[in-house]
Design an enzyme around this catalytic site. Structure first.
Site, short mmCIF file in Angstrom:
data_model
loop_
_atom_site.label_atom_id
_atom_site.label_comp_id
_atom_site.label_asym_id
_atom_site.label_seq_id
_atom_site.Cartn_x
_atom_site.Cartn_y
_atom_site.Cartn_z
N ARG A 33 -35.21 40.05 23.80
CA ARG A 33 -34.71 38.79 23.25
C ARG A 33 -35.25 37.64 24.10
O ARG A 33 -34.56 37.15 24.99
CB ARG A 33 -33.19 38.81 23.18
CG ARG A 33 -32.70 39.75 22.06
CD ARG A 33 -31.26 40.12 22.24
NE ARG A 33 -31.10 40.86 23.50
CZ ARG A 33 -29.93 41.22 24.02
NH1 ARG A 33 -28.83 40.90 23.39
NH2 ARG A 33 -29.88 41.88 25.15
N ASP B 275 -36.35 34.15 25.62
CA ASP B 275 -35.67 32.85 25.66
C ASP B 275 -36.53 31.74 25.05
O ASP B 275 -37.72 31.94 24.79
CB ASP B 275 -35.39 32.48 27.12
CG ASP B 275 -34.19 33.23 27.66
OD1 ASP B 275 -33.15 33.25 26.98
OD2 ASP B 275 -34.31 33.80 28.76
N ARG C 250 -38.46 35.56 35.43
CA ARG C 250 -38.60 34.15 35.84
C ARG C 250 -37.97 33.89 37.20
O ARG C 250 -38.47 33.05 37.97
CB ARG C 250 -38.01 33.24 34.76
CG ARG C 250 -38.88 33.21 33.50
CD ARG C 250 -38.15 32.62 32.31
NE ARG C 250 -37.71 31.27 32.56
CZ ARG C 250 -36.91 30.58 31.74
NH1 ARG C 250 -36.49 31.16 30.61
NH2 ARG C 250 -36.57 29.35 32.02
#
Lengths: 245, 245
Positions: free
Chosen positions: A50, A52, A198
């Site tokens: 999923r 972002d 990230r």
């Protein structure tokens, strides 16, 4: 009712992310709308990752169940036709068994993170890489990254809204390659925590610019505290490259 | 009056080309406006290659004469600041002698042409590659390209509005590399005729898809007639990569 496995490429820039949301257009909604335009059905599309808002995909995997039986190439071409003008493309379609689940059958996910380390602003790669305006020491970043590979509690690299039951993950690979001003970080694991890639990249950037030593990465990991690690790198440079089954 | 050599990167998409024109914004105008905002001077910017509308640059070279004396890095940072939000960036600035001329001192130019051969539409690379929806045989393209290397009359690959005094050019290199669905064509010469790279690429694409044999490229060259060669490839895939002095 055939189950179709779709491999998708998309530019995450204009989307609120993969998942359908009230506050804007998601890749999921764009895809489900295109499927509806093709066959009049509104299936639920399940994705392996999923992604972002702003995160891109070169090989996102999705499955949908349709009443309509059609050749894989027909589905690909028709859905691509109806996806216009969105920057989403179906690369491949396969018919799979009903035991296949894009998310739960996935054995590994691979991501790539692109950094451009230079003073000049971005032009062609705008929104597709992270521009870091200081020089980065890729050897130090590689040394720092080595501390993250393996089975660990990744609480320090996990977003506060992460819904995973456990912070324990096995990071199979975290490679750093430099080509001139471009630095590419490749990560592979069975699954990742929310923002894990990230947050690891944002931390390794601190090592690259010399604010942190490689050993500080091990200390951040051991702290099991999000505030002990570096900031979250922007979505622009992140690509979901491949999902293995 | 110092002469500055600027190395530029730009996304050609939003521009009418390098050269100043009445019908829209050129890279030259964007650059000259940014220089004016920096120092209040309006120099004439001379470029090594007058790229057409939609053609990109990774290493365009430009020179300007300014009354203002400043450190090269100061010029780079200030001009980049004023170039926003245009997708043009000054990568490097050097102070050069007054005998240096971006266009006339250039010993060679190198271009790259990017093709993506696949059925699915473009997403991340939209406007940055040529999407060819049929498979391409890169070995055949390489064989066809070999006929173009060397000193020839390139009339067949020259746009009708080309202003060069002679159609004779020496093509030093025309390499074709495939990586999966991506095909990259690299060309190098002292100078090129107008549209020469795009016309060569458009012709080699005919070879790649099997409509032409490699030997047909030699015949097209020998004909010295623009209509004997293939169509002009779109600007999207073309990049001026480097200029040698």
């Amino acid at each position: 009712m055939p189950r179709y496995k779709l491999t998708l490429e998309y530019d995450g820039g204009p989307f609120v992310g993969w998942q359908r949301q009230a506050n804007g257009l998601s890749v999921q909604e764009a895809l489900e709308d295109a499927i509806f335009a093709f066959c009049g059905e509104r299936p639920n599309a399940f994705a392996a990752g999923r992604t972002d808002a702003g995160v891109h995909a070169l090989g996102q995997v999705v499955h949908v169940d349709l009443l309509r039986e059609a050749e894989p190439d027909t589905v690909r071409n028709a859905v691509n036709y109806h996806l216009k003008p969105h920057p989403v493309a179906v690369l491949r379609v396969e018919i799979v068994g009903e035991d296949f689940h894009a998310r739960f059958s996935a054995k590994w996910r691979a991501y790539r993170y692109r950094i451009l380390a230079r003073r000049a602003p971005l032009t062609i790669d705008r929104r597709h890489v992270w521009l870091v305006t200081v020089p980065l020491d890729d050897a130090a970043m590689r040394e720092g990254a080595a501390h993250l590979v393996g089975h660990h509690d990744f609480t320090s690299f996990r977003s506060s809204i992460c819904q995973a039951a456990s912070p324990m993950k096995t990071l199979d690979l975290l490679e750093i390659e430099r080509r001139g001003e471009a630095i590419e970080i490749r990560a592979k694991a069975r699954s990742f925590l929310h923002h894990q890639v990230r947050n690891m990249v944002g931390t390794l950037k601190l090592v690259g610019e010399g604010k942190w030593t490689p050993a500080d990465v091990a200390r951040a990991l051991a702290a099991r505290d999000r505030s002990a690690a570096g900031p979250t790198a922007p979505p622009d440079g992140l690509y979901l490259t491949e999902v293995g089954y």
